[in-house]
Design a protein around this motif. Structure first.
Motif, PDB file in Angstrom:
ATOM      1  N   ASP A 130      -7.378 -12.414  -7.137  1.00  0.00           N
ATOM      2  CA  ASP A 130      -8.384 -11.934  -8.106  1.00  0.00           C
ATOM      3  C   ASP A 130      -7.966 -10.595  -8.709  1.00  0.00           C
ATOM      4  N   TYR A 131      -7.547  -9.657  -7.869  1.00  0.00           N
ATOM      5  CA  TYR A 131      -7.127  -8.352  -8.377  1.00  0.00           C
ATOM      6  C   TYR A 131      -5.858  -8.470  -9.217  1.00  0.00           C
ATOM      7  N   SER A 132      -4.969  -9.387  -8.826  1.00  0.00           N
ATOM      8  CA  SER A 132      -3.738  -9.582  -9.606  1.00  0.00           C
ATOM      9  C   SER A 132      -4.065 -10.157 -10.985  1.00  0.00           C
ATOM     10  N   GLU A 133      -5.040 -11.040 -11.054  1.00  0.00           N
ATOM     11  CA  GLU A 133      -5.449 -11.600 -12.351  1.00  0.00           C
ATOM     12  C   GLU A 133      -6.046 -10.505 -13.238  1.00  0.00           C
ATOM     13  N   LEU A 135      -8.953   5.185  -2.798  1.00  0.00           N
ATOM     14  CA  LEU A 135      -9.778   4.398  -3.706  1.00  0.00           C
ATOM     15  C   LEU A 135     -11.120   5.089  -3.948  1.00  0.00           C
ATOM     16  N   GLY A 136     -11.648   5.743  -2.932  1.00  0.00           N
ATOM     17  CA  GLY A 136     -12.910   6.475  -3.111  1.00  0.00           C
ATOM     18  C   GLY A 136     -12.777   7.587  -4.133  1.00  0.00           C
ATOM     19  N   THR A 149      -4.404   0.104  -6.564  1.00  0.00           N
ATOM     20  CA  THR A 149      -4.837   0.587  -5.247  1.00  0.00           C
ATOM     21  C   THR A 149      -5.581  -0.491  -4.483  1.00  0.00           C
ATOM     22  N   GLN A 150      -6.405  -1.236  -5.185  1.00  0.00           N
ATOM     23  CA  GLN A 150      -7.135  -2.325  -4.527  1.00  0.00           C
ATOM     24  C   GLN A 150      -6.179  -3.394  -4.002  1.00  0.00           C
ATOM     25  N   ILE A 151      -5.111  -3.648  -4.763  1.00  0.00           N
ATOM     26  CA  ILE A 151      -4.109  -4.615  -4.297  1.00  0.00           C
ATOM     27  C   ILE A 151      -3.401  -4.075  -3.051  1.00  0.00           C
ATOM     28  N   GLN A 152      -3.095  -2.777  -3.054  1.00  0.00           N
ATOM     29  CA  GLN A 152      -2.458  -2.172  -1.891  1.00  0.00           C
ATOM     30  C   GLN A 152      -3.358  -2.258  -0.659  1.00  0.00           C
ATOM     31  N   ILE A 153      -4.651  -2.069  -0.870  1.00  0.00           N
ATOM     32  CA  ILE A 153      -5.589  -2.158   0.256  1.00  0.00           C
ATOM     33  C   ILE A 153      -5.596  -3.569   0.837  1.00  0.00           C
ATOM     34  N   VAL A 154      -5.575  -4.558  -0.045  1.00  0.00           N
ATOM     35  CA  VAL A 154      -5.541  -5.940   0.437  1.00  0.00           C
ATOM     36  C   VAL A 154      -4.270  -6.199   1.239  1.00  0.00           C
ATOM     37  N   GLN A 177      -8.940 -15.417   2.963  1.00  0.00           N
ATOM     38  CA  GLN A 177      -9.959 -14.615   2.284  1.00  0.00           C
ATOM     39  C   GLN A 177      -9.333 -13.406   1.589  1.00  0.00           C
ATOM     40  N   LEU A 178      -8.435 -12.724   2.273  1.00  0.00           N
ATOM     41  CA  LEU A 178      -7.786 -11.556   1.684  1.00  0.00           C
ATOM     42  C   LEU A 178      -6.847 -11.960   0.548  1.00  0.00           C
ATOM     43  N   GLN A 179      -6.169 -13.100   0.703  1.00  0.00           N
ATOM     44  CA  GLN A 179      -5.260 -13.539  -0.349  1.00  0.00           C
ATOM     45  C   GLN A 179      -6.023 -13.919  -1.610  1.00  0.00           C
ATOM     46  N   LYS A 180      -7.212 -14.453  -1.453  1.00  0.00           N
ATOM     47  CA  LYS A 180      -8.047 -14.732  -2.626  1.00  0.00           C
ATOM     48  C   LYS A 180      -8.383 -13.437  -3.360  1.00  0.00           C
ATOM     49  N   ASP A 181      -8.702 -12.401  -2.587  1.00  0.00           N
ATOM     50  CA  ASP A 181      -8.950 -11.097  -3.217  1.00  0.00           C
ATOM     51  C   ASP A 181      -7.687 -10.585  -3.911  1.00  0.00           C
TER      52      ASP A 181
END
Length: 491
Positions: A222-225, A438-439, A458-463, A215-219
């Motif tokens: 998505d963020y990488s795309e 991120l906030g 940042t979203q990628i780092q969170i994942v 699930q996290l890798q899908k995110d």
């Protein structure tokens, strides 16, 4: 045909005598059971006491092993899988069958403490040569020659009893050695049970972790795309180089490859769980499970765990039983140099005519006592004694090694649990910091200060941080399972 009644006393007295002797010797052997004489290299191990200055927070369960230890996770799926594995796993069934075999071997050894009684009626028709008898007074056969020229019958109805007088307690020692082996095999079953519970639980946690990582890798993909598309847009506007685009394309390709690897691991764990619960792999995809987020890493265990816990581990106790069995076998090998004594008795009827078989004059009986002392066997007994001593030494070192391995496994499990618990806390702190970052970025996005594409890194780092959190949680949970196993089935 005539048949005469025979008194019980006259018929069975010889056999009762042999049986009485055997039973008395067996009873005396049991009373004379004693500690085995020490051998060179004998080990005496005593568990260390708990350190009062650094007490352990481990509470040992008196049940051995604790078959409800996993209930603390409050997961109905895990409980169902473990129950199913304990009742249907083929490896555990094999271990159970070995117990049955060992108990049968013990009963077989016990049977040698008692006499054997056989009933062997027979019929022989025979013709004897007249020339085999001496002649008297000038040729021709003797007065019974005319009889032996004719075929005749021999009817026999014997009861036979045989008993090896165990004066030296060799057979009783063999019973003791066999019993120790049977007890060791029963403990091996408990070891297999603990290992099975650990394997099922570990596979279940890995399966949930693989679900979460997918699930996290899908995110991540998505963020990488999105990040790649944003980088291409900046490159088209002349704000980014082609090299930066290629780098992000490589990151996306790696993310997609990692996603496929997570799918592979998920399939492996599903198949492994199916086999553990005795199901075909094609049914593995229908295995229900919970979400890893509902689990928490158990607290770390302090140093100073009482080493008495090692004495309850089934593999340690099993090795101790096998050591005792090997030591008794050395005594048996020594006793093989001494003579053996056999008592035999036979009572029955024999006649050349069936109608006189049970007449009073047809009775036949015999008693005998035999002592056998080997004089020369080509060194077989000496070699047997040396082999028994060598096997004892092997088992002695095996026992010592099992103890060392047990201590090592406990220390490793405690250290790993503590380390991964700390790592889990670090990932939690990192994840909280990134969420806070991120906030702030989202607030600036609403103010129009930054673009949405600025949030992607940042979203990628969170994942990535959340993936590390999942891995640390998984390792902590597996460490708790290894500690359960190292402590002999519960804490």
């Amino acid at each position: 045909m005539r048949c005469h009644l025979v008194s019980f006393k006259s018929l069975f007295l010889p056999f009762l005598l042999v049986i009485a002797i055997g039973t008395a010797l067996d009873a005396s052997a049991k009373k004379m059971e004693r500690p085995v004489a020490p051998l060179q290299g004998e080990v005496s191990w005593k568990a260390a006491k708990e350190n009062p200055e650094n007490p352990s927070d481990v509470t040992l369960n008196t049940e051995f092993p604790d078959r409800q230890w996993w209930v603390q996770f409050s997961d109905e799926h895990l409980t169902r899988y473990i129950d199913q594995a304990l009742s249907e796993n083929h490896q555990l069934q094999i271990a159970q069958a070995r117990i049955t075999e060992a108990r049968a071997s013990t009963r077989s050894a016990i049977s040698r403490l008692f006499p054997t009684i056989q009933f062997g009626p027979s019929f022989i028709r025979q013709k004897t040569s007249a020339n085999q008898f001496p002649t008297f007074g000038g040729g021709g056969v003797s007065s019974f020659g005319s009889f032996v020229l004719k075929p005749f019958n021999i009817w026999t109805v014997p009861l036979q009893a045989t008993y090896e007088a165990d004066f030296l307690l060799k057979n009783w020692d063999n019973v003791r050695a066999t019993r120790r082996q049977a007890e060791a095999i029963e403990l091996d079953y408990k070891t297999a049970m603990i290992a099975l519970i650990t394997d099922v639980s570990s596979t279940y946690f890995n399966l949930m972790a693989s679900d979460k990582l997918i699930q996290l890798q899908k995110d991540y993909v998505d963020y990488s795309e999105l990040d790649l598309e944003a980088e291409k847009a900046r490159q088209s506007e002349g704000l980014a180089s082609q090299e930066a685009v290629v780098i992000k394309e490589g990151i996306l390709a790696d993310a997609r490859a990692a996603l496929q690897d997570y799918y592979r691991l998920q399939a492996i764990y599903e198949n492994q769980m199916a086999i553990l619960i005795a199901r075909p792999p094609e049914l593995a995809q229908d295995l229900p499970r919970s979400d890893l987020d509902r689990f928490e890493v158990p607290g770390a265990v302090n140093a100073g765990v009482p080493s008495e816990l090692i004495t309850r581990r089934p593999d340690v106790v099993s090795a101790e039983k096998m050591l005792e069995s090997s030591r008794i076998n050395v005594l048996i090998a020594r006793k093989n140099f001494l003579p053996t004594f056999n008592l035999t008795g036979s009572y029955g009827y024999a006649s050349t005519q069936l109608n006189t078989l049970f007449d009073k004059d047809s009775k036949t009986w015999s008693y005998s006592a035999t002592g056998i002392q080997g004089l020369f066997e080509g060194g077989a007994k000496v070699a047997g004694l040396k082999a028994s001593k060598a096997r004892y030494q092997q088992q002695l070192h095996q026992y010592q090694q099992v103890i060392l391995n047990s201590l090592l496994e406990v220390d490793n499990a405690i250290s790993s649990l503590k380390t991964h618990k700390n790592a889990y806390k670090e990932y939690q702190a990192t994840n909280a910091s990134l969420e806070q970052q991120l906030g702030f970025q989202q607030a600036r996005l609403e103010e129009g200060v930054v673009a949405a594409s600025d949030l992607y890194p940042t979203q990628i780092q969170i994942v990535q941080s959340q993936q590390g959190l999942v891995q640390a949680k998984l390792l902590g949970l597996v460490d708790s399972l290894e500690l359960y196993k190292a402590l002999g089935g519960g804490f």
